[in-house]
Design a protein around this motif. Structure first.
Motif, PDB file in Angstrom:
ATOM      1  N   ILE A   1     -45.580  32.055-108.622  1.00  0.00           N
ATOM      2  CA  ILE A   1     -45.621  32.840-107.382  1.00  0.00           C
ATOM      3  C   ILE A   1     -46.227  32.012-106.252  1.00  0.00           C
ATOM      4  CG2 ILE A   1     -46.628  34.889-106.283  1.00  0.00           C
ATOM      5  CD1 ILE A   1     -46.400  36.308-108.981  1.00  0.00           C
ATOM      6  N   TRP A   2     -47.335  31.344-106.540  1.00  0.00           N
ATOM      7  CA  TRP A   2     -47.981  30.520-105.511  1.00  0.00           C
ATOM      8  C   TRP A   2     -47.065  29.401-105.024  1.00  0.00           C
ATOM      9  CZ3 TRP A   2     -51.372  29.708-101.901  1.00  0.00           C
ATOM     10  CH2 TRP A   2     -51.746  28.415-101.537  1.00  0.00           C
ATOM     11  N   SER A   3     -46.438  28.693-105.962  1.00  0.00           N
ATOM     12  CA  SER A   3     -45.590  27.563-105.566  1.00  0.00           C
ATOM     13  C   SER A   3     -44.335  28.041-104.840  1.00  0.00           C
ATOM     14  CB  SER A   3     -45.210  26.728-106.794  1.00  0.00           C
ATOM     15  OG  SER A   3     -44.423  27.482-107.700  1.00  0.00           O
ATOM     16  N   TYR A   4     -43.805  29.207-105.233  1.00  0.00           N
ATOM     17  CA  TYR A   4     -42.612  29.706-104.539  1.00  0.00           C
ATOM     18  C   TYR A   4     -42.953  30.052-103.090  1.00  0.00           C
ATOM     19  CZ  TYR A   4     -38.148  31.961-103.708  1.00  0.00           C
ATOM     20  OH  TYR A   4     -36.903  32.273-103.200  1.00  0.00           O
ATOM     21  N   TYR A   5     -44.057  30.748-102.886  1.00  0.00           N
ATOM     22  CA  TYR A   5     -44.482  31.059-101.516  1.00  0.00           C
ATOM     23  C   TYR A   5     -44.670  29.783-100.717  1.00  0.00           C
ATOM     24  CZ  TYR A   5     -45.679  35.893-102.893  1.00  0.00           C
ATOM     25  OH  TYR A   5     -45.655  37.193-103.328  1.00  0.00           O
ATOM     26  N   ASN A   6     -45.274  28.786-101.362  1.00  0.00           N
ATOM     27  CA  ASN A   6     -45.594  27.537-100.673  1.00  0.00           C
ATOM     28  C   ASN A   6     -44.333  26.748-100.328  1.00  0.00           C
ATOM     29  OD1 ASN A   6     -47.409  25.711 -99.570  1.00  0.00           O
ATOM     30  ND2 ASN A   6     -47.804  24.670-101.497  1.00  0.00           N
TER      31      ASN A   6
ATOM     32  N   PHE B   1     -60.206  28.972 -87.656  1.00  0.00           N
ATOM     33  CA  PHE B   1     -61.414  29.775 -87.864  1.00  0.00           C
ATOM     34  C   PHE B   1     -62.402  29.082 -88.797  1.00  0.00           C
ATOM     35  CE2 PHE B   1     -63.651  33.079 -90.348  1.00  0.00           C
ATOM     36  CZ  PHE B   1     -64.343  33.702 -89.331  1.00  0.00           C
ATOM     37  N   LEU B   2     -61.894  28.482 -89.877  1.00  0.00           N
ATOM     38  CA  LEU B   2     -62.764  27.852 -90.864  1.00  0.00           C
ATOM     39  C   LEU B   2     -63.073  26.392 -90.536  1.00  0.00           C
ATOM     40  CD1 LEU B   2     -61.101  29.297 -94.098  1.00  0.00           C
ATOM     41  CD2 LEU B   2     -63.254  30.023 -93.053  1.00  0.00           C
ATOM     42  N   GLY B   3     -62.331  25.824 -89.572  1.00  0.00           N
ATOM     43  CA  GLY B   3     -62.568  24.445 -89.193  1.00  0.00           C
ATOM     44  C   GLY B   3     -62.109  23.428 -90.229  1.00  0.00           C
ATOM     45  N   GLU B   4     -61.053  23.773 -90.972  1.00  0.00           N
ATOM     46  CA  GLU B   4     -60.499  22.843 -91.953  1.00  0.00           C
ATOM     47  C   GLU B   4     -59.006  23.075 -92.069  1.00  0.00           C
ATOM     48  OE1 GLU B   4     -61.182  24.051 -96.234  1.00  0.00           O
ATOM     49  OE2 GLU B   4     -62.809  25.189 -95.262  1.00  0.00           O
ATOM     50  N   ASN B   5     -58.302  22.053 -92.500  1.00  0.00           N
ATOM     51  CA  ASN B   5     -56.857  22.134 -92.605  1.00  0.00           C
ATOM     52  C   ASN B   5     -56.461  22.751 -93.941  1.00  0.00           C
ATOM     53  OD1 ASN B   5     -54.104  21.832 -92.472  1.00  0.00           O
ATOM     54  ND2 ASN B   5     -54.118  19.613 -92.753  1.00  0.00           N
ATOM     55  N   LEU B   6     -56.060  24.015 -93.917  1.00  0.00           N
ATOM     56  CA  LEU B   6     -55.697  24.706 -95.151  1.00  0.00           C
ATOM     57  C   LEU B   6     -54.336  24.277 -95.684  1.00  0.00           C
ATOM     58  CD1 LEU B   6     -56.963  28.371 -94.626  1.00  0.00           C
ATOM     59  CD2 LEU B   6     -58.141  26.399 -95.598  1.00  0.00           C
ATOM     60  N   GLU B   7     -53.601  23.472 -94.912  1.00  0.00           N
ATOM     61  CA  GLU B   7     -52.314  22.960 -95.384  1.00  0.00           C
ATOM     62  C   GLU B   7     -52.436  21.593 -96.046  1.00  0.00           C
ATOM     63  OE1 GLU B   7     -48.639  24.415 -92.972  1.00  0.00           O
ATOM     64  OE2 GLU B   7     -50.107  23.685 -91.512  1.00  0.00           O
ATOM     65  N   ALA B   8     -53.626  21.028 -96.040  1.00  0.00           N
ATOM     66  CA  ALA B   8     -53.823  19.732 -96.684  1.00  0.00           C
ATOM     67  C   ALA B   8     -53.566  19.866 -98.186  1.00  0.00           C
ATOM     68  CB  ALA B   8     -55.238  19.226 -96.440  1.00  0.00           C
ATOM     69  N   PRO B   9     -52.954  18.860 -98.813  1.00  0.00           N
ATOM     70  CA  PRO B   9     -52.639  18.957-100.249  1.00  0.00           C
ATOM     71  C   PRO B   9     -53.833  19.328-101.114  1.00  0.00           C
ATOM     72  CG  PRO B   9     -51.581  17.044 -99.281  1.00  0.00           C
ATOM     73  CD  PRO B   9     -52.473  17.606 -98.223  1.00  0.00           C
ATOM     74  N   GLU B  10     -55.003  18.751-100.810  1.00  0.00           N
ATOM     75  CA  GLU B  10     -56.177  19.048-101.621  1.00  0.00           C
ATOM     76  C   GLU B  10     -56.646  20.497-101.428  1.00  0.00           C
ATOM     77  OE1 GLU B  10     -57.548  16.838 -97.864  1.00  0.00           O
ATOM     78  OE2 GLU B  10     -55.936  16.706 -99.361  1.00  0.00           O
ATOM     79  N   ALA B  11     -56.442  21.024-100.207  1.00  0.00           N
ATOM     80  CA  ALA B  11     -56.807  22.423 -99.954  1.00  0.00           C
ATOM     81  C   ALA B  11     -55.874  23.371-100.705  1.00  0.00           C
ATOM     82  CB  ALA B  11     -56.760  22.711 -98.452  1.00  0.00           C
TER      83      ALA B  11
ATOM     84  N   GLU C   1     -54.200  22.656-103.482  1.00  0.00           N
ATOM     85  CA  GLU C   1     -54.499  22.523-104.906  1.00  0.00           C
ATOM     86  C   GLU C   1     -55.769  23.294-105.257  1.00  0.00           C
ATOM     87  OE1 GLU C   1     -54.710  18.390-105.776  1.00  0.00           O
ATOM     88  OE2 GLU C   1     -52.618  17.994-105.232  1.00  0.00           O
ATOM     89  N   HIS C   2     -56.770  23.219-104.392  1.00  0.00           N
ATOM     90  CA  HIS C   2     -58.017  23.941-104.631  1.00  0.00           C
ATOM     91  C   HIS C   2     -57.763  25.450-104.685  1.00  0.00           C
ATOM     92  CE1 HIS C   2     -62.153  25.371-104.209  1.00  0.00           C
ATOM     93  NE2 HIS C   2     -61.714  26.131-103.231  1.00  0.00           N
ATOM     94  N   TRP C   3     -56.946  25.942-103.744  1.00  0.00           N
ATOM     95  CA  TRP C   3     -56.713  27.383-103.716  1.00  0.00           C
ATOM     96  C   TRP C   3     -55.914  27.840-104.934  1.00  0.00           C
ATOM     97  CZ3 TRP C   3     -59.318  31.019-101.714  1.00  0.00           C
ATOM     98  CH2 TRP C   3     -58.811  32.320-101.663  1.00  0.00           C
ATOM     99  N   GLU C   4     -54.973  27.046-105.373  1.00  0.00           N
ATOM    100  CA  GLU C   4     -54.230  27.403-106.589  1.00  0.00           C
ATOM    101  C   GLU C   4     -55.190  27.549-107.766  1.00  0.00           C
ATOM    102  OE1 GLU C   4     -50.187  25.805-108.484  1.00  0.00           O
ATOM    103  OE2 GLU C   4     -51.892  24.479-108.893  1.00  0.00           O
ATOM    104  N   ARG C   5     -56.111  26.586-107.912  1.00  0.00           N
ATOM    105  CA  ARG C   5     -57.093  26.668-109.010  1.00  0.00           C
ATOM    106  C   ARG C   5     -57.983  27.892-108.851  1.00  0.00           C
ATOM    107  NH1 ARG C   5     -57.570  21.113-107.813  1.00  0.00           N
ATOM    108  NH2 ARG C   5     -59.574  21.509-106.773  1.00  0.00           N
TER     109      ARG C   5
END
Length: 239
Positions: A107-112, A192-202, A204-208
Motif C-alpha cells: 500500500i505504501w509503495s503503491y501510493y508512493n 512545517f517540519l523543516g525537512e524534506n519528506l520526499e528525500a529517500p531516507e525520509a 524509508e524511515h516512514w515506511e519502517r
C-alpha cells in the motif's frame, strides 16, 4: 451463378475497428488521468485532454458523454488499477506477520509510485464523492487487500501472535491513513517540519515507522479496556 468471394481480410475489419475504438478510448482516459491529476475536476478542460491525447473534443463526448462522465471513468480506472495490483499479492497465511508487512509495504509503495492516485482522490473528496457515487459499478471498488487482510489477521489470531478482536477494516484504515496523509501533505509538512519528506531516507524511515506502528497495534497481549463513549466522558467531566 458462382458466389462472390469475400474480400481478403474482410472478416477482420470489424475487429480492427473495435480495437481502434478501444485504443482511442484508452488513450483519452490516460490523458484525462494526467490532466485531472494536475488540475482537478474543475480545472481540467476538455480541450486540454483531447490535445494531450492527440484526439478531438467530440471523441470525448462520443465515448464518455460529458466531462463528468469522463471524470467518473477516470476514478473507476484508478481504482481498477489499484485493485488489479492488489490482487497480485501472493501471501503465505502460515506466516501472518510477514504477510501483514507485505500488505503494508504494498500500500505504501503503491501510493508512493502513483501520486496521481492520491491527487485524484483528493479532488474527488473535495467534491464529497459526488462523481464516484454516480458510477454504475460501485461494488467493484472494494479492496481485494481488505479480504486478504482479514484472512491474515485471522491466521495471526489462531497462532496467538495477533489480537483476536481486531477488525480488518480498522487495520486497513490505519495502514492507508498513515501512508496517504504523509504523501498527500508532504509539501506543506516539509515546510512545517523543516525537512524534506520526499528525500529517500525520509520515505524509508516512514515506511519502517508505519510497519512498526501496525505491528504494535495488532500484536497479541492483554485485552485492552473498553473505551468510554464521548458522551459519558463529557458527563463525568461536568459532574
Amino acid at each position: 451463378m458462382p458466389k462472390k468471394r469475400a474480400a481478403p481480410g474482410g472478416a477482420q475489419r470489424p475487429r480492427s475497428r473495435e480495437l481502434a475504438a478501444q485504443a482511442t478510448r484508452e488513450n483519452l482516459l490516460r490523458a484525462a488521468i494526467k490532466v485531472f491529476a494536475r488540475n482537478g475536476f474543475a480545472g481540467g478542460r476538455i480541450e486540454q485532454i483531447s490535445k494531450a491525447a492527440r484526439s478531438y473534443d467530440r471523441m470525448i463526448y462520443y465515448y464518455f458523454g460529458s466531462k463528468e462522465g469522463l471524470f467518473i471513468a477516470v476514478i473507476e480506472e484508478i481504482y481498477r488499477r489499484f485493485n488489479e495490483a492488489e490482487s497480485e499479492l501472493a501471501l503465505d497465511l502460515d506466516a501472518p506477520t510477514d504477510s501483514l508487512v507485505a500488505i503494508v509495504r504494498f500500500i505504501w509503495s503503491y501510493y508512493n509510485r502513483h501520486p496521481e492516485f492520491i491527487t485524484l482522490l483528493n479532488s474527488e473528496n473535495l467534491h464529497r464523492g459526488k462523481h464516484i457515487s454516480k458510477s454504475r459499478r460501485p461494488g467493484e471498488y472494494s479492496s481485494p487487500a481488505l479480504s486478504l487482510l482479514e484472512r491474515v489477521l485471522h491466521s495471526g489470531a489462531r497462532q496467538g501472535v495477533f489480537r483476536s478482536e481486531l477488525r480488518a477494516r480498522d487495520v486497513y484504515l490505519l495502514i492507508a491513513s498513515l501512508g496517504y496523509f504523509y504523501l498527500s501533505n508532504r509539501h506543506t509538512l516539509s515546510t512545517f517540519l523543516g525537512e524534506n519528506l520526499e528525500a529517500p531516507e525520509a520515505l524509508e524511515h516512514w515506511e519502517r515507522f508505519v510497519i512498526d506502528s501496525v505491528l504494535r497495534v495488532v500484536a497479541a497481549g492483554p485485552p485492552l479496556p473498553p473505551l468510554a463513549s464521548s458522551t459519558r466522558s463529557h458527563n463525568r467531566s461536568g459532574d
